[in-house]
Scaffold this motif. Structure first.
Motif, PDB file in Angstrom:
ATOM      1  N   ALA A 463       0.833  -1.204   0.000  1.00 14.17           N
ATOM      2  CA  ALA A 463       0.000   0.000   0.000  1.00 14.17           C
ATOM      3  C   ALA A 463       0.866   1.251   0.000  1.00 14.17           C
ATOM      4  CB  ALA A 463      -0.941  -0.006   1.207  1.00 14.17           C
ATOM      5  N   ALA A 464       1.979   1.227   0.745  1.00 11.00           N
ATOM      6  CA  ALA A 464       2.884   2.382   0.772  1.00 11.00           C
ATOM      7  C   ALA A 464       3.487   2.623  -0.609  1.00 11.00           C
ATOM      8  CB  ALA A 464       3.990   2.149   1.803  1.00 11.00           C
ATOM      9  N   LYS A 465       3.863   1.546  -1.287  1.00 13.94           N
ATOM     10  CA  LYS A 465       4.414   1.689  -2.643  1.00 13.94           C
ATOM     11  C   LYS A 465       3.353   2.219  -3.600  1.00 13.94           C
ATOM     12  CE  LYS A 465       7.780  -2.136  -2.389  1.00 13.94           C
ATOM     13  NZ  LYS A 465       7.493  -2.698  -1.066  1.00 13.94           N
ATOM     14  N   TYR A 466       2.158   1.664  -3.494  1.00 14.33           N
ATOM     15  CA  TYR A 466       1.079   2.081  -4.394  1.00 14.33           C
ATOM     16  C   TYR A 466       0.711   3.548  -4.157  1.00 14.33           C
ATOM     17  CZ  TYR A 466      -2.992   1.122  -7.376  1.00 14.33           C
ATOM     18  OH  TYR A 466      -3.904   1.109  -8.398  1.00 14.33           O
ATOM     19  N   HIS A 467       0.738   3.963  -2.892  1.00 17.02           N
ATOM     20  CA  HIS A 467       0.417   5.355  -2.578  1.00 17.02           C
ATOM     21  C   HIS A 467       1.438   6.300  -3.209  1.00 17.02           C
ATOM     22  CE1 HIS A 467       0.431   8.921   0.291  1.00 17.02           C
ATOM     23  NE2 HIS A 467      -0.766   8.944  -0.242  1.00 17.02           N
ATOM     24  N   LEU A 468       2.714   5.943  -3.127  1.00 22.25           N
ATOM     25  CA  LEU A 468       3.750   6.745  -3.777  1.00 22.25           C
ATOM     26  C   LEU A 468       3.509   6.810  -5.281  1.00 22.25           C
ATOM     27  CD1 LEU A 468       6.498   8.238  -3.758  1.00 22.25           C
ATOM     28  CD2 LEU A 468       7.592   5.984  -3.961  1.00 22.25           C
ATOM     29  N   PHE A 469       3.165   5.676  -5.858  1.00 21.82           N
ATOM     30  CA  PHE A 469       2.917   5.618  -7.288  1.00 21.82           C
ATOM     31  C   PHE A 469       1.718   6.486  -7.666  1.00 21.82           C
ATOM     32  CE2 PHE A 469       1.559   3.882 -11.299  1.00 21.82           C
ATOM     33  CZ  PHE A 469       2.733   3.533 -11.937  1.00 21.82           C
ATOM     34  N   VAL A 470       0.666   6.442  -6.845  1.00 18.82           N
ATOM     35  CA  VAL A 470      -0.535   7.234  -7.122  1.00 18.82           C
ATOM     36  C   VAL A 470      -0.205   8.724  -7.114  1.00 18.82           C
ATOM     37  CG1 VAL A 470      -2.716   7.984  -6.091  1.00 18.82           C
ATOM     38  CG2 VAL A 470      -2.255   5.556  -6.377  1.00 18.82           C
ATOM     39  N   ILE A 471       0.585   9.152  -6.122  1.00 18.43           N
ATOM     40  CA  ILE A 471       0.933  10.571  -6.036  1.00 18.43           C
ATOM     41  C   ILE A 471       1.777  11.012  -7.228  1.00 18.43           C
ATOM     42  CG2 ILE A 471       2.268  12.276  -4.736  1.00 18.43           C
ATOM     43  CD1 ILE A 471       1.439  10.877  -2.189  1.00 18.43           C
ATOM     44  N   VAL A 472       2.835  10.240  -7.523  1.00 17.34           N
ATOM     45  CA  VAL A 472       3.790  10.659  -8.552  1.00 17.34           C
ATOM     46  C   VAL A 472       3.225  10.492  -9.955  1.00 17.34           C
ATOM     47  CG1 VAL A 472       6.070  10.219  -9.548  1.00 17.34           C
ATOM     48  CG2 VAL A 472       5.758  10.166  -7.063  1.00 17.34           C
ATOM     49  N   ASN A 473       2.648   9.318 -10.232  1.00 14.94           N
ATOM     50  CA  ASN A 473       2.233   9.025 -11.600  1.00 14.94           C
ATOM     51  C   ASN A 473       0.806   9.451 -11.914  1.00 14.94           C
ATOM     52  OD1 ASN A 473       4.566   7.062 -11.061  1.00 14.94           O
ATOM     53  ND2 ASN A 473       4.276   6.850 -13.247  1.00 14.94           N
ATOM     54  N   VAL A 474      -0.133   9.023 -11.057  1.00 20.49           N
ATOM     55  CA  VAL A 474      -1.535   9.300 -11.366  1.00 20.49           C
ATOM     56  C   VAL A 474      -1.849  10.778 -11.182  1.00 20.49           C
ATOM     57  CG1 VAL A 474      -3.923   8.752 -10.793  1.00 20.49           C
ATOM     58  CG2 VAL A 474      -2.188   6.960 -10.720  1.00 20.49           C
TER      59      VAL A 474
END
Length: 766
Positions: A463-474
């Motif tokens: 979830a921590a990785k996905y959250h970082l991805f959501v902020i940066v990419n999405v």
């Protein structure tokens, strides 16, 4: 740039999709043949009986009671009826607290939306600014409701600064109340929870090697000496990963054998053939029943050999163990203290509950963990930033101009009003949704490589990785691609002083893209979740070809569970969008409110009737939820500072910086005030619970209850000689040791002193 018409087309498409999914669900759930698909939780609890057990032949498959179809929407109020305390007892604290995240969204954004439409929307709409003066950028009527409609240097920006303060203080107030509430709920849950093995057990990692003793005896002696009054038993960890794979492969082959036997029984004239090559697509064609029978016999032999190897070879035991104590107090002291003067050995932590253990990673040598996590951090960096390239590329072509450039022969088609509205209002959101499908699997694999030992920790890490991805990419990726891809020519040729202004207006412009994404992901996507189309199809396939007993039918059910590693970061995107656009483009907020309200109802229904959680962590994920919302709040402040600086309103920057500092201070305050509740167990509560149980159940055999709780599942039912040896040893008042031959040695291994090594010969009193 999507117009009001484009947004309307997208809304119609997604609303129709959501209504179709909901109507299909409302009808499908009434059919007796689907009862186990839509109410599996009640079957697993042994409460619900199949409606197919009685009635006529047709009634066993189709519901002919027309009155039930009139009340086909009664699942909605039913999902809201169960009180929270009953929900906790029914589904667990994790599920009940997860549902509260949606309520938290409503508590934060409903008042913010009302204030925004009462204050900011009129301020934006009546500013009188004309947006057409900015060349090469496309605007719509929606932008007249945003901060873009206010001219540079206007005093009206003070309204946005004041509302930013109001929204921040309101959000912090709600977060504080919720953190306090969840902390109390966790403590009450732990205090009232029934006896579980993990309450008495710690996981010990990096057990130092000893030349004279096995890992099992070494662990036994260490804890008998250092926790003499509370040590009860221990279970060393066996590397049974290969055995587990053989068992799983054998089970899969058995299912295929059952499938082909069932087909043969229905049509004896037809031979069942398969190909032995890749995925059954190539290779030699053989009789399916004979092939799988032979494979199962071969796997049974390999399984027996591997089981004997695990049982007899010392190398099969890894340097880790589950150590159990005769009280919760003893376990808490051990789990929350350092065991040796060498801080790299005898590392203890609370053991996850048995169903939460991820057995594959317990065999990883502890020394490898730091290297693995460093490598995965580097891999995550490259994945996050390089994934922006395909997303930006596809997003650039998911537009009218992009399609015209790549596929010019489609120009007459895409110039049609409806097609144009579909491309601009629906296509970008669905493209982004498709790109995110495979990402959670990749992130979970990375978390497993890092070596976490419980399913809950794997979920939180992913979830921590996905959250970082959501902020940066999405989030940032979508904003950057909007500016850098669609307006690339302007960026290259315009004056450098104009670039910040272009980026500044891009943020409110991308609101329309995020509105379309919310409708695709948060409306139609949530409605598809409740339909459970894939589990519905798979259940009927299994029920037709694999099920022969009631036990088989239970295994055919796929209740699923809350996928925290995916659903929670996705939720955080909605919090981020709401907090950022509350001041910038308030028109986005109603779409977010609909998402939170609709999701709350859907997931409450799923938790009550469908999901069967894999583990129970006591809401240990809440500190992550609170921190990520605060990260979204800080991002909203920083973006507002950047936006206002392009509007000649930089005098507001110091005031907004104060908000950012206040938010960071609030995070540290909450961390010190509440976070320990989620990582430690109060000794006071442990003593109370131990005392009550000793009084009410004085003859309870705790050792027998814990004996096999942490034995690898594929080894259950196997007698290990080492366990018998330890049982005999416990009858002695002395802890036997073989270390007497080394008493004169000047060097001491394993980071312990010579005196400590001879302490194991003292008489222990039990």
């Amino acid at each position: 740039m999507a117009s009001v018409q484009d947004i309307s087309v997208s809304a119609v498409i997604n609303l129709i999709s959501a209504l179709v999914f909901l109507l299909a669900f409302a009808i499908a759930r009434l059919q007796p043949i689907n009862d186990r698909v839509y109410f599996p939780k009640w079957y697993l609890k042994g409460i619900r009986a199949s409606p197919r057990s009685s009635g006529s032949f047709v009634n066993k498959f189709v519901n002919l009671d027309l009155r039930t179809y009139i009340r086909f929407l009664n699942w909605m109020p039913a999902a809201l009826k169960m009180p929270e305390q009953e929900l906790i007892g029914h589904a667990g604290l994790d599920s009940a607290v997860y549902i509260r995240i949606y309520l938290l969204g409503l508590k934060i954004f409903v008042p913010i939306t009302l204030l925004s439409f009462a204050v900011l929307v009129p301020v934006n709409w009546t500013s009188g600014e004309t947006l057409d003066h900015i060349e090469d950028l496309t605007f719509s009527n929606i932008d007249k409701l945003s901060i873009s409609n206010i001219p540079s240097g206007s005093k009206r920006f003070w309204a946005h600064v004041v509302m930013a303060y109001v929204y921040t203080f309101w959000t912090l107030y709600i977060l504080y109340k919720e953190y306090k509430k969840i902390s109390t709920m966790r403590l009450d849950f732990l205090a009232s929870e029934k006896r579980r093995p993990d309450q008495f057990t710690v996981l010990v990692r990096n057990v130092p090697p000893d030349p004279d003793e096995s890992v099992s005896k070494h662990v036994e002696h260490f804890f008998r000496v250092n926790h003499s009054d509370h040590y009860l038993t221990q279970q060393v960890v066996y590397n049974a990963n290969k055995l587990a794979k053989l068992v799983e492969k054998k089970k899969s082959n058995h299912n295929w054998l059952t499938y082909y036997q069932t087909k043969y029984e229905r049509d004896p004239e037809k031979k069942q053939k398969i190909k032995t090559g890749f995925w059954g697509l190539c290779g030699k064609s053989v009789d399916a029943i004979d092939y799988y029978t032979t494979e199962i016999e071969k796997l049974t032999k390999e399984e027996a050999e591997e089981r004997e190897k695990v049982k007899s070879e010392p190398n099969a035991i890894v340097s880790a163990a589950f150590v159990s104590f005769n009280s919760r107090w003893g376990a808490a002291v051990c789990a929350q203290t350092q065991q040796s003067r060498n801080s790299t050995i005898w590392l203890t932590e609370w053991a996850p509950e048995p169903r939460d253990v991820y057995w594959d990673n317990l065999s990883i040598p502890y020394i490898q963990l730091s290297v693995r996590r460093l490598l995965m951090t580097v891999a995550l960096f490259f994945l996050t930033f390089f994934f922006m390239i395909p997303i930006g590329f596809v997003q650039a072509f998911a537009s009218i101009d992009g399609i015209r450039k790549v596929l010019p022969f489609l120009k007459p088609l895409i110039d049609m009003d409806f097609v144009k509205s579909f491309v601009q209002g629906f296509l970008p959101g669905i493209v982004l949704k498709i790109f995110l499908i495979l990402l959670p699997m990749i992130l979970m694999i990375m978390s497993k490589i890092e070596g976490f030992t419980s399913l809950s920790s794997l979920d939180r890490r992913s979830a921590a990785k996905y959250h970082l991805f959501v902020i940066v990419n999405v989030f940032f990726g979508s904003i950057i691609t909007g500016a850098a891809f669609e307006q690339l020519d302007r960026f290259l040729h315009q004056s450098p002083t104009e670039i910040p202004k272009t980026i500044g207006v891009t943020l409110p412009m991308k609101a329309t893209f995020f509105i379309t994404f919310i409708m695709v992901d948060g409306w139609a996507g949530i409605a598809a979740e409740i339909l459970r189309l894939v589990p519905l199809i798979m259940f009927h396939i299994k029920n037709t070809f694999l099920v022969k007993t009631e036990h088989d039918r239970e295994e055919a059910m796929d209740p699923g569970s809350l996928n925290f590693s995916v659903s929670e970061p996705r939720l955080q995107l909605y919090f981020l969008l709401g907090l950022v656009y509350a001041v910038v483009t308030p028109i986005l907020l109603p779409f977010i409110i609909i998402f939170f309200a609709f999701s709350y109802m859907v997931f409450r229904h799923q938790i009550i009737n469908v999901y069967d959680q894999k583990y129970e962590s006591g809401a240990s994920f809440w500190p992550d939820v609170n921190r990520r919302i605060l990260i979204g709040l800080v991002i909203s402040h920083l973006l507002l500072i950047g936006l206002l600086s392009t509007k000649d309103a930089s005098q507001s920057t110091p005031l907004l910086i104060v908000l950012t500092v206040l938010t960071i201070w609030f995070h540290k305050f909450c961390k010190g005030r509440f976070e320990s509740v989620f990582v430690k167990f109060p000794l006071q509560d442990a003593v109370v619970k131990d005392t009550v149980e000793r009084t009410t159940e004085p003859n309870f055999n705790l050792k027998e209850y814990l004996q096999d709780a942490y034995l690898h599942p594929v080894l259950k039912g196997v007698d290990f000689e080492v366990l018998k040896e330890l049982d005999d040893e416990e009858k002695n008042s002395l802890v036997a040791t073989k270390r007497t031959s080394r008493r004169s040695s000047k060097t001491v291994s394993n980071g312990t002193s010579e005196d400590q090594k001879t302490v194991s010969e003292i008489q222990l009193v039990f």
